[in-house]
Design a protein around this motif. Structure first.
Motif, PDB file in Angstrom:
ATOM      1  N   LEU A  73       0.818  -1.209   0.000  1.00  0.00           N
ATOM      2  CA  LEU A  73       0.000   0.000   0.000  1.00  0.00           C
ATOM      3  C   LEU A  73       0.853   1.260   0.000  1.00  0.00           C
ATOM      4  O   LEU A  73       0.450   2.290  -0.552  1.00  0.00           O
ATOM      5  CB  LEU A  73      -0.926   0.001   1.220  1.00  0.00           C
ATOM      6  N   SER A  74       2.029   1.190   0.609  1.00  0.00           N
ATOM      7  CA  SER A  74       2.925   2.352   0.618  1.00  0.00           C
ATOM      8  C   SER A  74       3.439   2.652  -0.781  1.00  0.00           C
ATOM      9  O   SER A  74       3.571   3.823  -1.175  1.00  0.00           O
ATOM     10  CB  SER A  74       4.096   2.109   1.576  1.00  0.00           C
ATOM     11  N   GLU A  80       0.014   7.470  -5.758  1.00  0.00           N
ATOM     12  CA  GLU A  80      -1.232   8.213  -5.678  1.00  0.00           C
ATOM     13  C   GLU A  80      -1.010   9.654  -5.221  1.00  0.00           C
ATOM     14  O   GLU A  80      -1.627  10.586  -5.746  1.00  0.00           O
ATOM     15  CB  GLU A  80      -2.211   7.514  -4.726  1.00  0.00           C
ATOM     16  N   TRP A  81      -0.169   9.845  -4.204  1.00  0.00           N
ATOM     17  CA  TRP A  81       0.064  11.197  -3.707  1.00  0.00           C
ATOM     18  C   TRP A  81       0.719  12.074  -4.786  1.00  0.00           C
ATOM     19  O   TRP A  81       0.513  13.284  -4.810  1.00  0.00           O
ATOM     20  CB  TRP A  81       0.938  11.157  -2.456  1.00  0.00           C
ATOM     21  N   GLN A 156      -5.270   2.696   6.356  1.00  0.00           N
ATOM     22  CA  GLN A 156      -4.163   2.903   5.428  1.00  0.00           C
ATOM     23  C   GLN A 156      -4.669   3.163   4.013  1.00  0.00           C
ATOM     24  O   GLN A 156      -4.108   4.002   3.295  1.00  0.00           O
ATOM     25  CB  GLN A 156      -3.245   1.678   5.439  1.00  0.00           C
ATOM     26  N   PHE A 157      -5.730   2.466   3.622  1.00  0.00           N
ATOM     27  CA  PHE A 157      -6.303   2.705   2.296  1.00  0.00           C
ATOM     28  C   PHE A 157      -6.801   4.148   2.173  1.00  0.00           C
ATOM     29  O   PHE A 157      -6.562   4.818   1.164  1.00  0.00           O
ATOM     30  CB  PHE A 157      -7.450   1.731   2.024  1.00  0.00           C
ATOM     31  N   LEU A 158      -7.481   4.626   3.221  1.00  0.00           N
ATOM     32  CA  LEU A 158      -7.980   6.002   3.194  1.00  0.00           C
ATOM     33  C   LEU A 158      -6.829   7.006   3.221  1.00  0.00           C
ATOM     34  O   LEU A 158      -6.904   8.064   2.589  1.00  0.00           O
ATOM     35  CB  LEU A 158      -8.925   6.243   4.379  1.00  0.00           C
ATOM     36  N   LEU A 159      -5.767   6.666   3.947  1.00  0.00           N
ATOM     37  CA  LEU A 159      -4.592   7.543   3.957  1.00  0.00           C
ATOM     38  C   LEU A 159      -3.963   7.614   2.582  1.00  0.00           C
ATOM     39  O   LEU A 159      -3.525   8.681   2.142  1.00  0.00           O
ATOM     40  CB  LEU A 159      -3.583   7.050   4.991  1.00  0.00           C
ATOM     41  N   MET A 160      -3.907   6.478   1.884  1.00  0.00           N
ATOM     42  CA  MET A 160      -3.345   6.462   0.531  1.00  0.00           C
ATOM     43  C   MET A 160      -4.124   7.371  -0.410  1.00  0.00           C
ATOM     44  O   MET A 160      -3.567   7.948  -1.339  1.00  0.00           O
ATOM     45  CB  MET A 160      -3.361   5.040  -0.040  1.00  0.00           C
ATOM     46  N   ARG A 161      -5.436   7.500  -0.163  1.00  0.00           N
ATOM     47  CA  ARG A 161      -6.278   8.361  -0.979  1.00  0.00           C
ATOM     48  C   ARG A 161      -6.380   9.773  -0.408  1.00  0.00           C
ATOM     49  O   ARG A 161      -7.131  10.594  -0.901  1.00  0.00           O
ATOM     50  CB  ARG A 161      -7.681   7.757  -1.105  1.00  0.00           C
TER      51      ARG A 161
END
Length: 224
Positions: A73-74, A80-81, A156-161
């Motif tokens: 995910l990282s 994504e970022w 973590q998924f929401l943080l990635m987005r």
């Protein structure tokens, strides 16, 4: 008596130097994420790699596997970022959509029950006393482990987005992790999650401020 004191001190300062390195890099990772720094991703990958070995030794198998997913995910979040915004631009902080909340609400309990059952019946996650008996907490631990894993994945998924509400979930998860890791005698890591709790509150406030700033700039009239 001296041996008992030695054991207490050894436990208090950490089981291995590896745990301390993981603690320090883990703290740095969350602080960088709260600051919206892209450097949080390479630091997270390094820290999660260390925790694969640490959690395996503590028989926290769900959390061990979680680190592998965090690494993946990282890598995804790093991209994504950088390019997840409109027209492949930098991603900005936004609210969680209804569909994302529904997905999280379905995923967390299903994973908790399914993987908790697996850990209970097919691994040594349930620790028994020498007499062969188990406490209620020991029987619940695989499900607690699985719940924190599932909730962490959702956060973590929401943080990635770059969804603001990811910090709400992290706050809940950190509150649970502190006593669980203390119970598992991972004292430095338990302390780390107490610090994570403060960082999660800080991250929420920082991201909310950034989102409000973005909204304000979007409403400013364009000069000609």
């Amino acid at each position: 008596m001296s041996q008992s004191l030695y054991e207490v001190l050894t436990a208090a300062i950490g089981n291995t130097p590896l745990e301390w390195v993981a603690v320090l890099t883990g703290f740095a990772c969350v602080w960088l994420a709260a600051r919206e720094s892209l450097w949080n991703f390479p630091v997270a990958i390094f820290s999660c790699t260390l925790y694969i070995f640490i959690y395996h030794g503590a028989k926290l198998y769900s959390d061990r596997n979680l680190q592998v997913l965090f690494i993946a995910l990282s890598v995804y979040g790093w991209y994504e970022w950088l390019y997840g915004g409109r027209s492949k631009t930098e991603l900005h902080v936004s609210r969680t959509s209804r569909l994302e909340w529904i997905a999280c609400a379905l995923f967390v309990p299903l994973f908790t029950l399914g993987f908790g059952y697996y850990l209970t019946h097919f691994t040594d996650a349930v620790v028994q006393h020498a007499s062969g008996s188990t406490t209620l907490l020991a029987r619940l631990m695989p499900f607690i482990d699985s719940f924190t894993t599932a909730a962490s994945l959702a956060a973590q998924f929401l943080l990635m987005r770059k969804r603001l509400e990811n910090w709400w979930i992290w706050i809940m998860v950190d509150i649970i992790y502190v006593p669980v890791l203390w119970y598992k005698e991972l004292f430095p890591t338990s302390g780390l999650y107490a610090l994570y709790l403060g960082l999660a509150v800080y991250g929420y406030l920082e991201w909310r401020r950034a989102m409000q700033k973005q909204a304000a700039s979007a409403t400013l009239p364009v000069s000609v």
